[in-house]
Design a protein around this motif. Structure first.
Motif, PDB file in Angstrom:
ATOM      1  N   ASN A  93       0.826  -1.207   0.000  1.00 56.81           N
ATOM      2  CA  ASN A  93       0.000   0.000   0.000  1.00 56.81           C
ATOM      3  C   ASN A  93       0.864   1.262   0.000  1.00 56.81           C
ATOM      4  OD1 ASN A  93      -3.142  -0.682   0.642  1.00 56.81           O
ATOM      5  ND2 ASN A  93      -1.789  -2.237   1.491  1.00 56.81           N
ATOM      6  N   LEU A  94       2.009   1.178  -0.698  1.00 54.17           N
ATOM      7  CA  LEU A  94       2.954   2.290  -0.726  1.00 54.17           C
ATOM      8  C   LEU A  94       2.312   3.579  -1.253  1.00 54.17           C
ATOM      9  CD1 LEU A  94       5.840   3.352  -0.333  1.00 54.17           C
ATOM     10  CD2 LEU A  94       6.369   2.543  -2.641  1.00 54.17           C
ATOM     11  N   ASP A  95       1.493   3.464  -2.287  1.00 49.88           N
ATOM     12  CA  ASP A  95       0.859   4.664  -2.852  1.00 49.88           C
ATOM     13  C   ASP A  95      -0.019   5.371  -1.827  1.00 49.88           C
ATOM     14  OD1 ASP A  95       2.119   4.035  -5.175  1.00 49.88           O
ATOM     15  OD2 ASP A  95       0.325   3.563  -6.326  1.00 49.88           O
ATOM     16  N   LEU A  96      -0.709   4.589  -0.990  1.00 45.51           N
ATOM     17  CA  LEU A  96      -1.535   5.184   0.064  1.00 45.51           C
ATOM     18  C   LEU A  96      -0.664   5.931   1.063  1.00 45.51           C
ATOM     19  CD1 LEU A  96      -4.163   2.434   1.010  1.00 45.51           C
ATOM     20  CD2 LEU A  96      -4.562   4.552  -0.237  1.00 45.51           C
ATOM     21  N   LEU A  97       0.477   5.341   1.407  1.00 43.95           N
ATOM     22  CA  LEU A  97       1.387   5.991   2.350  1.00 43.95           C
ATOM     23  C   LEU A  97       1.913   7.306   1.782  1.00 43.95           C
ATOM     24  CD1 LEU A  97       3.146   6.031   4.922  1.00 43.95           C
ATOM     25  CD2 LEU A  97       4.856   4.716   3.635  1.00 43.95           C
ATOM     26  N   LEU A  98       2.327   7.280   0.517  1.00 45.78           N
ATOM     27  CA  LEU A  98       2.859   8.497  -0.108  1.00 45.78           C
ATOM     28  C   LEU A  98       1.812   9.602  -0.101  1.00 45.78           C
ATOM     29  CD1 LEU A  98       4.736   6.963  -3.187  1.00 45.78           C
ATOM     30  CD2 LEU A  98       5.716   7.734  -1.024  1.00 45.78           C
ATOM     31  N   ALA A  99       0.570   9.245  -0.401  1.00 45.53           N
ATOM     32  CA  ALA A  99      -0.508  10.246  -0.392  1.00 45.53           C
ATOM     33  C   ALA A  99      -0.720  10.779   1.017  1.00 45.53           C
ATOM     34  CB  ALA A  99      -1.789   9.628  -0.937  1.00 45.53           C
ATOM     35  N   HIS A 100      -0.605   9.898   2.007  1.00 46.53           N
ATOM     36  CA  HIS A 100      -0.846  10.303   3.393  1.00 46.53           C
ATOM     37  C   HIS A 100       0.203  11.299   3.889  1.00 46.53           C
ATOM     38  CE1 HIS A 100      -2.605   9.747   7.396  1.00 46.53           C
ATOM     39  NE2 HIS A 100      -1.354   9.800   7.845  1.00 46.53           N
ATOM     40  N   ILE A 101       1.464  11.108   3.474  1.00 45.78           N
ATOM     41  CA  ILE A 101       2.517  12.019   3.934  1.00 45.78           C
ATOM     42  C   ILE A 101       2.726  13.186   2.965  1.00 45.78           C
ATOM     43  CG2 ILE A 101       3.680  10.165   5.163  1.00 45.78           C
ATOM     44  CD1 ILE A 101       5.782  10.088   2.937  1.00 45.78           C
ATOM     45  N   GLY A 102       1.910  13.242   1.917  1.00 47.27           N
ATOM     46  CA  GLY A 102       1.977  14.363   0.975  1.00 47.27           C
ATOM     47  C   GLY A 102       3.177  14.334   0.060  1.00 47.27           C
ATOM     48  N   LEU A 103       3.666  13.137  -0.273  1.00 44.31           N
ATOM     49  CA  LEU A 103       4.820  13.005  -1.159  1.00 44.31           C
ATOM     50  C   LEU A 103       4.355  12.543  -2.529  1.00 44.31           C
ATOM     51  CD1 LEU A 103       7.879  13.054  -1.594  1.00 44.31           C
ATOM     52  CD2 LEU A 103       7.985  10.724  -0.674  1.00 44.31           C
ATOM     53  N   ASP A 104       4.613  13.360  -3.549  1.00 42.89           N
ATOM     54  CA  ASP A 104       4.215  13.040  -4.915  1.00 42.89           C
ATOM     55  C   ASP A 104       4.960  11.796  -5.396  1.00 42.89           C
ATOM     56  OD1 ASP A 104       3.664  12.932  -7.647  1.00 42.89           O
ATOM     57  OD2 ASP A 104       3.779  15.089  -7.917  1.00 42.89           O
ATOM     58  N   LYS A 105       4.217  10.816  -5.862  1.00 40.46           N
ATOM     59  CA  LYS A 105       4.811   9.573  -6.323  1.00 40.46           C
ATOM     60  C   LYS A 105       5.827   9.806  -7.435  1.00 40.46           C
ATOM     61  CE  LYS A 105       3.507   5.051  -8.229  1.00 40.46           C
ATOM     62  NZ  LYS A 105       2.382   4.208  -8.708  1.00 40.46           N
ATOM     63  N   LYS A 106       5.613  10.839  -8.246  1.00 39.66           N
ATOM     64  CA  LYS A 106       6.516  11.124  -9.356  1.00 39.66           C
ATOM     65  C   LYS A 106       7.907  11.537  -8.878  1.00 39.66           C
ATOM     66  CE  LYS A 106       2.692  12.653 -12.292  1.00 39.66           C
ATOM     67  NZ  LYS A 106       2.075  13.816 -12.977  1.00 39.66           N
ATOM     68  N   LEU A 107       8.012  11.980  -7.625  1.00 35.53           N
ATOM     69  CA  LEU A 107       9.299  12.415  -7.084  1.00 35.53           C
ATOM     70  C   LEU A 107      10.125  11.259  -6.531  1.00 35.53           C
ATOM     71  CD1 LEU A 107       8.183  15.653  -5.170  1.00 35.53           C
ATOM     72  CD2 LEU A 107       9.177  15.487  -7.459  1.00 35.53           C
ATOM     73  N   VAL A 108       9.497  10.105  -6.341  1.00 32.06           N
ATOM     74  CA  VAL A 108      10.171   8.968  -5.726  1.00 32.06           C
ATOM     75  C   VAL A 108      11.091   8.275  -6.737  1.00 32.06           C
ATOM     76  CG1 VAL A 108       9.854   6.729  -4.623  1.00 32.06           C
ATOM     77  CG2 VAL A 108       8.309   8.616  -4.068  1.00 32.06           C
TER      78      VAL A 108
END
Length: 478
Positions: free
Chosen positions: A368-383
């Motif tokens: 559920n990594l995408d959910l975590l990124l959304a929760h901490i406000g980190l754009d997936k495109k930056l990862v």
């Protein structure tokens, strides 16, 4: 429970295909019980016509003619075609084409296609010819090739030069996301604790078919006892069915490989050493098959300093929660279970249950990594990189193990993942020490986080030691 849960993005993509005037060829892969057939049937409700064909499950004496007979039987039941003796797949496909509705949108599902192909080495070639000469010329037709044996689809369709440029969409169905899993408890879910839901998800993961077996009025422990420690329970016999149906004659080889991963992640060298097999060749192919089938994950280490990946040091882990639970707790005592001796097994008394729960929770977080990124406000495109991280100890640096390390261009995110009744303040110093041991470039910022299920020590909640405190409950909300 009633209603279809999840897959909204995939359903939207399928809807787009249904709106096209030309024919579309689609492949869908995913582990057994992940809901591939159900997903296609659900999407097909928006079409005018739906035809579905499934290959016969593998057995020792299965033949090409048996598969053709089954196909002819299914065709006669869904169309006006009489049941006839088919002499080969070219004839079968030609007869199918003649029975396609003359107008309207049609979804045609060829399910468990690797089973259908048993006994005919030229099956993929016949299918390609049928697509080129017949199916592709039928407007508003979506042909779906579906299977649990991902390696067959990869080798015969996706990596087959004959099919290059012909597939409109290739996708893989993974486990449901945590907020979707929660919906299987229905309205009762509001009264059930996050910890109890996770104890059950630790066994089922996000596999829809397993989640459908949940009896919401019963506790997680009662559900698991019913499913795993009862000889009539679905998950007691599921393991053997999985490996027999997907890997057939090679089933025992694949079982041996996954057993080496029960205690934790392993490198190829460690697996080959434990199995006394040479690295490469058939072992690498088997690991790839297990990965494509959705049972294990391949984590490629990367250098926090440069981001450079080290594929040769890849580590494999059991990403499927059911497999780990079964191999750890059910397989060793399956004879006693078969005699009905362990129906009331208490999870808390299982050997190393707390440790396994921690590993299972980590699996759920990674899935559920995408959910975590959304929760901490980190754009997936930056990862740039994300995954578990293990730093080897050398003469110049100390080793460290990080549950989840995320790298962007300017920052590193160090996450600890814990499932405990009480999470002590000592976790702060543990994470601080891990950050200290990391080899970092100048100018690189480090942010830390704790993903947890349990009661936090008040000292943790009231200080600035973590940039992110993410509760399991927060990840499970819509």
């Amino acid at each position: 429970m009633d209603g279809y849960i999840g897959r909204s993005e995939e359903r939207q993509e399928f809807r787009r295909l249904l709106q096209k005037k030309i024919a579309s060829l689609v492949t869908v892969q995913g582990r057994r019980r992940i809901g591939k057939s159900r997903f296609i049937a659900e999407c097909a409700e928006e079409a005018d016509h739906f035809l579905s064909f499934m290959g016969l499950p593998p057995r020792e004496d299965i033949t090409k003619q048996a598969q053709l007979d089954a196909f002819a039987d299914q065709l006669s039941k869904q169309t006006k075609a009489p049941k006839v003796l088919l002499d080969g797949w070219p004839t079968a496909f030609q007869l199918l084409v003649s029975q396609l509705p003359a107008s309207g949108t049609v979804v045609l599902l060829l399910d468990e296609i690797s089973w259908m192909a048993v006994g005919d080495a030229d099956f993929a070639g016949h299918l390609k010819t049928a697509w080129d000469t017949h199916f592709s010329k039928r407007q508003r037709l979506v042909v779906v090739l579906c299977g649990s044996v991902s390696s067959w689809i990869e080798q015969n369709i996706l990596n087959n030069t004959g099919f290059v440029g012909r597939c409109s969409w290739q996708f893989r169905l993974g486990p449901l996301l945590l907020p979707e899993c929660v919906q299987f408890w229905g309205k009762r879910g509001e009264r059930i604790s996050t910890a109890e839901k996770l104890r059950l998800l630790a066994v089922t993961g996000g596999v829809p078919r397993y989640l459908e077996e949940i009896a919401p009025a019963r506790t997680a422990e009662q559900n698991i006892a019913d499913l795993c420690f009862n000889p009539a329970g679905m998950l007691f016999s599921e393991f053997d069915s999985i490996f027999h149906d997907i890997f057939t004659r090679k089933a025992e080889t694949y079982r041996e490989i996954v057993r080496t991963l029960v205690a934790g992640a392993r490198s190829v060298d460690q697996i080959s050493s434990e199995l006394d097999r040479t690295r490469g060749g058939s072992l690498s192919a088997s690991l790839t098959d297990l990965e494509q089938a959705g049972f294990i994950a391949r984590d490629i280490p990367f250098e926090p300093e440069t981001g450079r990946s080290r594929p040769r040091d890849a580590r494999y882990r059991l990403s499927d929660n059911y497999l780990r639970f079964y191999l750890k707790y059910v397989d060793p005592v399956k004879t006693r279970i078969a005699k009905g001796l362990l129906k009331n097994t208490a999870l808390e008394k299982l050997d190393a249950w707390d440790t396994i729960m921690g590993l299972q929770f980590e699996n759920l977080v990674h899935a559920n990594l995408d959910l975590l990124l959304a929760h901490i406000g980190l754009d997936k495109k930056l990862v740039l990189n994300a995954g578990p991280y293990a730093q080897k100890q050398t003469l110049r640096r100390q080793g460290c193990q990080i549950d989840l390390l995320i790298r962007t261009r300017r920052s590193l995110y160090v996450f600890e993942i814990k499932f405990r009744k009480h999470i002590a303040a000592t976790i702060v110093e543990e994470v601080r020490e891990k950050v200290k041991r990391l080899k970092l470039p100048k100018g690189q910022s480090v942010r830390t986080g704790l993903i947890y299920c349990g009661d936090l020590d008040p000292e943790i909640d009231g200080r600035d030691d973590f940039d992110f405190l993410v509760s399991a409950e927060a990840l499970m909300k819509k």
